[in-house]
Design an enzyme around this catalytic site. Structure first.
Site, mmCIF file in Angstrom:
data_model
loop_
_atom_site.group_PDB
_atom_site.id
_atom_site.type_symbol
_atom_site.label_atom_id
_atom_site.label_comp_id
_atom_site.label_asym_id
_atom_site.label_seq_id
_atom_site.Cartn_x
_atom_site.Cartn_y
_atom_site.Cartn_z
ATOM 1 N N TYR A 184 0.830 -1.210 0.000
ATOM 2 C CA TYR A 184 0.000 0.000 0.000
ATOM 3 C C TYR A 184 0.864 1.259 0.000
ATOM 4 O O TYR A 184 0.567 2.223 -0.698
ATOM 5 C CB TYR A 184 -0.937 -0.009 1.210
ATOM 6 C CG TYR A 184 -1.734 1.260 1.364
ATOM 7 C CD1 TYR A 184 -2.839 1.503 0.550
ATOM 8 C CD2 TYR A 184 -1.388 2.214 2.313
ATOM 9 C CE1 TYR A 184 -3.573 2.680 0.676
ATOM 10 C CE2 TYR A 184 -2.120 3.385 2.442
ATOM 11 C CZ TYR A 184 -3.206 3.611 1.624
ATOM 12 O OH TYR A 184 -3.931 4.772 1.744
ATOM 13 N N GLU A 185 1.950 1.233 0.787
ATOM 14 C CA GLU A 185 2.827 2.402 0.881
ATOM 15 C C GLU A 185 3.881 2.443 -0.223
ATOM 16 O O GLU A 185 4.737 3.309 -0.227
ATOM 17 C CB GLU A 185 3.502 2.427 2.256
ATOM 18 C CG GLU A 185 2.525 2.693 3.374
ATOM 19 C CD GLU A 185 3.168 2.775 4.753
ATOM 20 O OE1 GLU A 185 4.327 2.325 4.916
ATOM 21 O OE2 GLU A 185 2.501 3.292 5.667
ATOM 22 N N GLU A 213 3.603 2.418 15.458
ATOM 23 C CA GLU A 213 4.495 2.227 14.314
ATOM 24 C C GLU A 213 3.698 1.950 13.045
ATOM 25 O O GLU A 213 3.987 2.520 12.001
ATOM 26 C CB GLU A 213 5.470 1.075 14.592
ATOM 27 C CG GLU A 213 6.416 0.772 13.468
ATOM 28 C CD GLU A 213 7.428 1.879 13.192
ATOM 29 O OE1 GLU A 213 7.944 1.915 12.064
ATOM 30 O OE2 GLU A 213 7.704 2.703 14.082
ATOM 31 N N GLY A 231 -10.408 0.421 11.916
ATOM 32 C CA GLY A 231 -9.320 1.350 12.215
ATOM 33 C C GLY A 231 -9.644 2.201 13.436
ATOM 34 O O GLY A 231 -8.807 2.386 14.320
ATOM 35 N N ASN A 240 -0.762 10.365 2.050
ATOM 36 C CA ASN A 240 -1.837 9.470 2.451
ATOM 37 C C ASN A 240 -3.027 10.268 3.003
ATOM 38 O O ASN A 240 -3.344 10.223 4.187
ATOM 39 C CB ASN A 240 -1.309 8.463 3.478
ATOM 40 C CG ASN A 240 -2.266 7.320 3.703
ATOM 41 O OD1 ASN A 240 -3.428 7.380 3.315
ATOM 42 N ND2 ASN A 240 -1.783 6.285 4.356
ATOM 43 N N TYR A 269 -7.395 10.497 10.757
ATOM 44 C CA TYR A 269 -6.755 10.891 12.016
ATOM 45 C C TYR A 269 -7.298 12.221 12.518
ATOM 46 O O TYR A 269 -7.520 12.395 13.717
ATOM 47 C CB TYR A 269 -5.238 10.954 11.858
ATOM 48 C CG TYR A 269 -4.607 9.615 11.529
ATOM 49 C CD1 TYR A 269 -5.067 8.431 12.109
ATOM 50 C CD2 TYR A 269 -3.564 9.523 10.626
ATOM 51 C CE1 TYR A 269 -4.504 7.204 11.807
ATOM 52 C CE2 TYR A 269 -2.982 8.297 10.318
ATOM 53 C CZ TYR A 269 -3.451 7.147 10.912
ATOM 54 O OH TYR A 269 -2.888 5.937 10.612
#
Length: 165
Positions: free
Chosen positions: A25-26, A87, A101, A128, A135
């Site tokens: 994904y990253e 992390e 999430g 992202n 968040y």
């Protein structure tokens, strides 16, 4: 109903699967070299300060994992208290927008409060945007005046080999 539990050494293959999916994904899969054996020897070793939460559902006695959060403890000298550093947080694409999430973040906040931590923090890639918006929706504040610094690989070895002044 979201079920959250702490991972054990037996969960190392599932944790590795989530880590590898996160790396894809990253767009960092070329950097992901961790193995099940390494996870067992580090994350799940006696005395490790690393913890892993797993989230999913159980139906008819069968657990279906949806995601994970891997965190460890740090320390704030200004607050004089430990903190939690997240992390990695990852929820499989097919399980997104189902509250997994958010459930993990709530559980981590509960752990931080229960353990009298001064803060709970993490980093997010600047591209992202879906995660950044998520968040912000749960009350996180960006620390734009801070930048991450890192020494690794050859640079780490070179620094370690420098003579002390």
């Amino acid at each position: 109903m979201n079920a959250i539990r702490f991972a054990t050494s037996d969960d190392a293959p599932a944790v590795l699967g989530f880590i590898q999916a996160l790396a894809v994904y990253e767009k960092l899969e070329h950097l992901c070299v961790v193995t099940v054996e390494q996870l067992r020897a580090t994350v799940f070793a006696p005395g490790s300060s690393v913890r892993v939460l797993l989230v999913g559902e159980e139906h008819d006695g069968v657990e279906r994992l949806a995601g994970f959060a891997l965190y460890f403890y740090n320390y704030s000298t200004f607050l004089g208290k430990p903190g939690i550093y997240l992390e990695d947080l990852f929820v499989s694409p097919e399980h997104r927008s189902k509250g997994y999430g958010k459930a993990l973040m709530i559980k981590l906040a509960q752990v931080a409060v229960d353990e009298d931590c001064g803060r709970f923090e993490w980093s997010v890639l600047d591209w992202n945007e879906p995660s950044i918006q998520f968040y912000r929706s749960i009350g996180a504040v960006g620390m734009d005046e801070w930048t991450v610094q890192r020494v690794s690989g050859d640079a780490l070895r070179q620094l370690a080999n420098m003579r002390l002044p």
